[in-house]
Motif scaffolding. Structure first.
Motif, PDB file in Angstrom:
ATOM      1  N   LEU A 224       0.857  -1.189   0.000  1.00  0.00           N
ATOM      2  CA  LEU A 224       0.000   0.000   0.000  1.00  0.00           C
ATOM      3  C   LEU A 224       0.889   1.233   0.000  1.00  0.00           C
ATOM      4  O   LEU A 224       1.738   1.388   0.885  1.00  0.00           O
ATOM      5  N   ALA A 225       0.688   2.101  -0.982  1.00  0.00           N
ATOM      6  CA  ALA A 225       1.455   3.344  -1.063  1.00  0.00           C
ATOM      7  C   ALA A 225       0.503   4.522  -0.921  1.00  0.00           C
ATOM      8  O   ALA A 225      -0.467   4.638  -1.677  1.00  0.00           O
ATOM      9  N   VAL A 226       0.748   5.375   0.061  1.00  0.00           N
ATOM     10  CA  VAL A 226      -0.066   6.569   0.298  1.00  0.00           C
ATOM     11  C   VAL A 226       0.715   7.767  -0.216  1.00  0.00           C
ATOM     12  O   VAL A 226       1.798   8.082   0.293  1.00  0.00           O
ATOM     13  N   LEU A 227       0.171   8.424  -1.230  1.00  0.00           N
ATOM     14  CA  LEU A 227       0.908   9.470  -1.941  1.00  0.00           C
ATOM     15  C   LEU A 227       0.447  10.863  -1.536  1.00  0.00           C
ATOM     16  O   LEU A 227      -0.744  11.153  -1.501  1.00  0.00           O
ATOM     17  N   GLU A 228       1.425  11.704  -1.243  1.00  0.00           N
ATOM     18  CA  GLU A 228       1.229  13.140  -1.080  1.00  0.00           C
ATOM     19  C   GLU A 228       2.355  13.838  -1.824  1.00  0.00           C
ATOM     20  O   GLU A 228       3.340  13.211  -2.210  1.00  0.00           O
ATOM     21  N   GLN A 229       2.226  15.133  -1.990  1.00  0.00           N
ATOM     22  CA  GLN A 229       3.291  15.894  -2.625  1.00  0.00           C
ATOM     23  C   GLN A 229       4.542  15.830  -1.770  1.00  0.00           C
ATOM     24  O   GLN A 229       4.571  16.275  -0.625  1.00  0.00           O
ATOM     25  N   GLY A 230       5.602  15.203  -2.310  1.00  0.00           N
ATOM     26  CA  GLY A 230       6.876  15.124  -1.611  1.00  0.00           C
ATOM     27  C   GLY A 230       6.928  14.120  -0.480  1.00  0.00           C
ATOM     28  O   GLY A 230       7.906  14.086   0.275  1.00  0.00           O
ATOM     29  N   ARG A 231       5.908  13.270  -0.351  1.00  0.00           N
ATOM     30  CA  ARG A 231       5.877  12.309   0.749  1.00  0.00           C
ATOM     31  C   ARG A 231       5.186  11.023   0.291  1.00  0.00           C
ATOM     32  O   ARG A 231       4.108  11.071  -0.309  1.00  0.00           O
ATOM     33  N   ILE A 232       5.819   9.880   0.558  1.00  0.00           N
ATOM     34  CA  ILE A 232       5.243   8.581   0.208  1.00  0.00           C
ATOM     35  C   ILE A 232       5.336   7.670   1.432  1.00  0.00           C
ATOM     36  O   ILE A 232       6.418   7.477   1.994  1.00  0.00           O
ATOM     37  N   ALA A 233       4.206   7.125   1.849  1.00  0.00           N
ATOM     38  CA  ALA A 233       4.181   6.099   2.885  1.00  0.00           C
ATOM     39  C   ALA A 233       4.034   4.752   2.202  1.00  0.00           C
ATOM     40  O   ALA A 233       3.160   4.571   1.359  1.00  0.00           O
ATOM     41  N   VAL A 234       4.897   3.814   2.553  1.00  0.00           N
ATOM     42  CA  VAL A 234       4.872   2.470   1.964  1.00  0.00           C
ATOM     43  C   VAL A 234       4.603   1.463   3.081  1.00  0.00           C
ATOM     44  O   VAL A 234       5.350   1.399   4.062  1.00  0.00           O
ATOM     45  N   LEU A 235       3.535   0.692   2.920  1.00  0.00           N
ATOM     46  CA  LEU A 235       3.176  -0.335   3.884  1.00  0.00           C
ATOM     47  C   LEU A 235       3.169  -1.688   3.189  1.00  0.00           C
ATOM     48  O   LEU A 235       2.665  -1.809   2.066  1.00  0.00           O
ATOM     49  N   LEU A 236       3.734  -2.688   3.844  1.00  0.00           N
ATOM     50  CA  LEU A 236       3.772  -4.045   3.307  1.00  0.00           C
ATOM     51  C   LEU A 236       2.983  -4.960   4.234  1.00  0.00           C
ATOM     52  O   LEU A 236       3.220  -4.978   5.448  1.00  0.00           O
ATOM     53  N   TRP A 273       3.225  -9.319  -5.378  1.00  0.00           N
ATOM     54  CA  TRP A 273       2.087  -8.702  -4.686  1.00  0.00           C
ATOM     55  C   TRP A 273       1.512  -7.534  -5.490  1.00  0.00           C
ATOM     56  O   TRP A 273       2.253  -6.786  -6.139  1.00  0.00           O
ATOM     57  N   PRO A 274       0.199  -7.330  -5.413  1.00  0.00           N
ATOM     58  CA  PRO A 274      -0.388  -6.137  -6.032  1.00  0.00           C
ATOM     59  C   PRO A 274       0.011  -4.880  -5.267  1.00  0.00           C
ATOM     60  O   PRO A 274       0.303  -4.940  -4.064  1.00  0.00           O
ATOM     61  N   VAL A 275       0.034  -3.756  -5.960  1.00  0.00           N
ATOM     62  CA  VAL A 275       0.358  -2.472  -5.343  1.00  0.00           C
ATOM     63  C   VAL A 275      -0.904  -1.627  -5.312  1.00  0.00           C
ATOM     64  O   VAL A 275      -1.511  -1.361  -6.352  1.00  0.00           O
ATOM     65  N   LEU A 276      -1.324  -1.237  -4.121  1.00  0.00           N
ATOM     66  CA  LEU A 276      -2.487  -0.387  -3.933  1.00  0.00           C
ATOM     67  C   LEU A 276      -2.012   1.049  -3.790  1.00  0.00           C
ATOM     68  O   LEU A 276      -1.173   1.351  -2.928  1.00  0.00           O
ATOM     69  N   ILE A 277      -2.505   1.930  -4.623  1.00  0.00           N
ATOM     70  CA  ILE A 277      -2.113   3.340  -4.618  1.00  0.00           C
ATOM     71  C   ILE A 277      -3.251   4.162  -4.037  1.00  0.00           C
ATOM     72  O   ILE A 277      -4.361   4.167  -4.580  1.00  0.00           O
ATOM     73  N   TYR A 278      -2.994   4.859  -2.938  1.00  0.00           N
ATOM     74  CA  TYR A 278      -3.990   5.754  -2.342  1.00  0.00           C
ATOM     75  C   TYR A 278      -3.509   7.189  -2.530  1.00  0.00           C
ATOM     76  O   TYR A 278      -2.459   7.575  -2.010  1.00  0.00           O
ATOM     77  N   SER A 279      -4.261   7.973  -3.280  1.00  0.00           N
ATOM     78  CA  SER A 279      -3.915   9.374  -3.527  1.00  0.00           C
ATOM     79  C   SER A 279      -4.688  10.251  -2.558  1.00  0.00           C
ATOM     80  O   SER A 279      -5.923  10.306  -2.606  1.00  0.00           O
ATOM     81  N   ALA A 280      -3.979  10.917  -1.667  1.00  0.00           N
ATOM     82  CA  ALA A 280      -4.620  11.683  -0.604  1.00  0.00           C
ATOM     83  C   ALA A 280      -5.168  13.015  -1.071  1.00  0.00           C
ATOM     84  O   ALA A 280      -6.086  13.565  -0.466  1.00  0.00           O
ATOM     85  N   ARG A 286      -3.006   9.500 -12.049  1.00  0.00           N
ATOM     86  CA  ARG A 286      -2.912   8.061 -11.897  1.00  0.00           C
ATOM     87  C   ARG A 286      -1.448   7.626 -12.008  1.00  0.00           C
ATOM     88  O   ARG A 286      -0.640   8.264 -12.687  1.00  0.00           O
ATOM     89  N   VAL A 287      -1.124   6.533 -11.341  1.00  0.00           N
ATOM     90  CA  VAL A 287       0.250   6.044 -11.268  1.00  0.00           C
ATOM     91  C   VAL A 287       0.383   4.788 -12.125  1.00  0.00           C
ATOM     92  O   VAL A 287      -0.546   3.978 -12.207  1.00  0.00           O
ATOM     93  N   HIS A 288       1.543   4.628 -12.759  1.00  0.00           N
ATOM     94  CA  HIS A 288       1.829   3.433 -13.558  1.00  0.00           C
ATOM     95  C   HIS A 288       3.182   2.878 -13.129  1.00  0.00           C
ATOM     96  O   HIS A 288       4.171   3.611 -13.060  1.00  0.00           O
ATOM     97  N   ILE A 289       3.226   1.574 -12.821  1.00  0.00           N
ATOM     98  CA  ILE A 289       4.476   0.902 -12.492  1.00  0.00           C
ATOM     99  C   ILE A 289       4.590  -0.316 -13.389  1.00  0.00           C
ATOM    100  O   ILE A 289       3.758  -1.228 -13.322  1.00  0.00           O
ATOM    101  N   SER A 290       5.608  -0.334 -14.210  1.00  0.00           N
ATOM    102  CA  SER A 290       5.778  -1.421 -15.170  1.00  0.00           C
ATOM    103  C   SER A 290       5.951  -2.756 -14.455  1.00  0.00           C
ATOM    104  O   SER A 290       6.727  -2.877 -13.503  1.00  0.00           O
ATOM    105  N   GLY A 291       5.201  -3.746 -14.900  1.00  0.00           N
ATOM    106  CA  GLY A 291       5.346  -5.099 -14.378  1.00  0.00           C
ATOM    107  C   GLY A 291       4.639  -5.366 -13.070  1.00  0.00           C
ATOM    108  O   GLY A 291       4.771  -6.464 -12.525  1.00  0.00           O
ATOM    109  N   ARG A 292       3.879  -4.408 -12.546  1.00  0.00           N
ATOM    110  CA  ARG A 292       3.172  -4.614 -11.282  1.00  0.00           C
ATOM    111  C   ARG A 292       1.671  -4.437 -11.492  1.00  0.00           C
ATOM    112  O   ARG A 292       1.232  -3.543 -12.237  1.00  0.00           O
ATOM    113  N   ALA A 293       0.898  -5.285 -10.815  1.00  0.00           N
ATOM    114  CA  ALA A 293      -0.559  -5.121 -10.825  1.00  0.00           C
ATOM    115  C   ALA A 293      -0.922  -3.980  -9.881  1.00  0.00           C
ATOM    116  O   ALA A 293      -0.559  -3.990  -8.706  1.00  0.00           O
ATOM    117  N   LEU A 294      -1.612  -2.979 -10.418  1.00  0.00           N
ATOM    118  CA  LEU A 294      -1.942  -1.782  -9.641  1.00  0.00           C
ATOM    119  C   LEU A 294      -3.441  -1.669  -9.414  1.00  0.00           C
ATOM    120  O   LEU A 294      -4.238  -2.012 -10.279  1.00  0.00           O
TER     121      LEU A 294
END
Length: 314
Positions: A224-236, A273-280, A286-294
């Motif tokens: 799980l990635a929580v996106l803000e301007q200049g800040r990314i929280a990554v949870l596994l 693992w799938p990557v969940l993108i949460y845009s705060a 929208r985010v794109h990561i090659s080779g990952r299910a988003l």
């Protein structure tokens, strides 16, 4: 699962329903609109909600804040007050507007303003004071002496599982209380963004699953990635347990490398693992990561209340 600061205190939650942490009501005070405020160093997002169960957006505004200096945005402990002072100064001015008056306020704090620690399960701790001391110790180990002064909250977790804890500078909480008091509103609900993101993502995934959009259900974990301007929280998360919680001063293009780094440090193979993108933030691309299910998610407007969103940790 969503810890909150409802009053000012220097201690941890004791689990009392009448204490600092309590369940959110199913609906707000009858007849009063709700004002939701996302406080970030670079902007404020104010949303007024009305109607039955506060389902209708009456008005919304995004207020840009002057950019803080890079020296204020480091990861070593809670940033200096100046990183939030400009935002609160602007918030005090905004609350004078009639559009935001006479509401029940709820504040969400940016991940720039909150620090997180994954608290390991410790079966040897039985008394509340022992658990509180252990949480404080985990924060000082991660962030040093400044953490001894922070206001800490622990999210509930299952037996034998690690729990996510949040730490905030008490001066920020006091300043927020004063800001709303000056506007004639009592602030009782202050939430960390990370915990809101976890809850909202879980609800939205459940809704999608109910519509047959299950995504990758065979994976043993998720990112799980929580996106803000200049800040990314990554949870596994592996086998429905949090294994890693890290916040980074970075931009979205660094996300693949951050996920890989955090997985290696946690001893995990997250590649399948799938990557969940949460845009705060509203209007985030929208985010794109090659080779990952988003799977893409964003904040819920209006805020959907369900029982258990603010349960206390025992």
């Amino acid at each position: 699962m969503l810890p909150r600061w409802s009053n000012i205190s220097s201690g941890l939650s004791t689990g009392s329903a009448s204490g600092l942490l309590s369940r959110l009501p199913l609906i707000g005070k009858l007849g009063r609109d709700e004002l939701r405020v996302l406080v970030q160093p670079h902007q404020l997002v104010l949303t007024r909600l009305g109607g039955w169960r506060k389902q209708r957006v009456i008005c919304e505004d995004v207020i840009t804040i002057a950019r803080p200096s890079p020296a204020m945005a480091g990861d070593a402990g809670i940033p200096a007050p100046a990183i939030w002072q400009a935002a609160l100064t602007q918030l005090a001015l905004a609350l004078r507007d009639q559009a935001w008056q006479a509401c029940e306020p709820r504040v969400v704090l940016s991940n720039h303003l909150v620090r997180y620690v994954l608290i390991p399960w410790n079966a040897s701790l039985s008394r509340p004071e022992e658990k509180h001391a252990f949480v404080r110790h985990c924060f000082t180990q991660a962030y040093g002496e400044p953490a001894r002064q922070w206001d800490l909250r622990v999210s509930p977790a299952g037996y034998g599982q690690a729990a996510i804890a949040s730490g905030v500078d008490p001066a920020l909480l006091q300043a927020l209380q004063h800001c709303f008091a000056e506007a004639g509103m009592r602030l009782q609900h202050i939430h960390p963004l990370l915990m809101q993101a976890i809850n909202e993502t879980a609800r939205q995934r459940s809704k999608r699953a109910g519509k047959g959009k299950r995504g990758n259900t065979s994976a043993s974990g998720l990112c799980l990635a929580v996106l803000e301007q200049g800040r990314i929280a990554v949870l596994l998360q592996q086998d429905k347990q949090w294994r890693s919680v890290q916040c980074h001063s970075a931009h979205v293009d660094a996300l693949p490398a951050l996920i890989q780094r955090d997985a290696i440090l946690a001893g995990l193979d997250s590649q399948p693992w799938p990557v969940l993108i949460y845009s705060a933030e509203p209007g985030a691309p929208r985010v794109h990561i090659s080779g990952r299910a988003l799977q893409q998610f964003s904040r819920e407007i209006p805020f959907v209340r369900q029982p258990g969103l603010a349960e206390t940790a025992s």
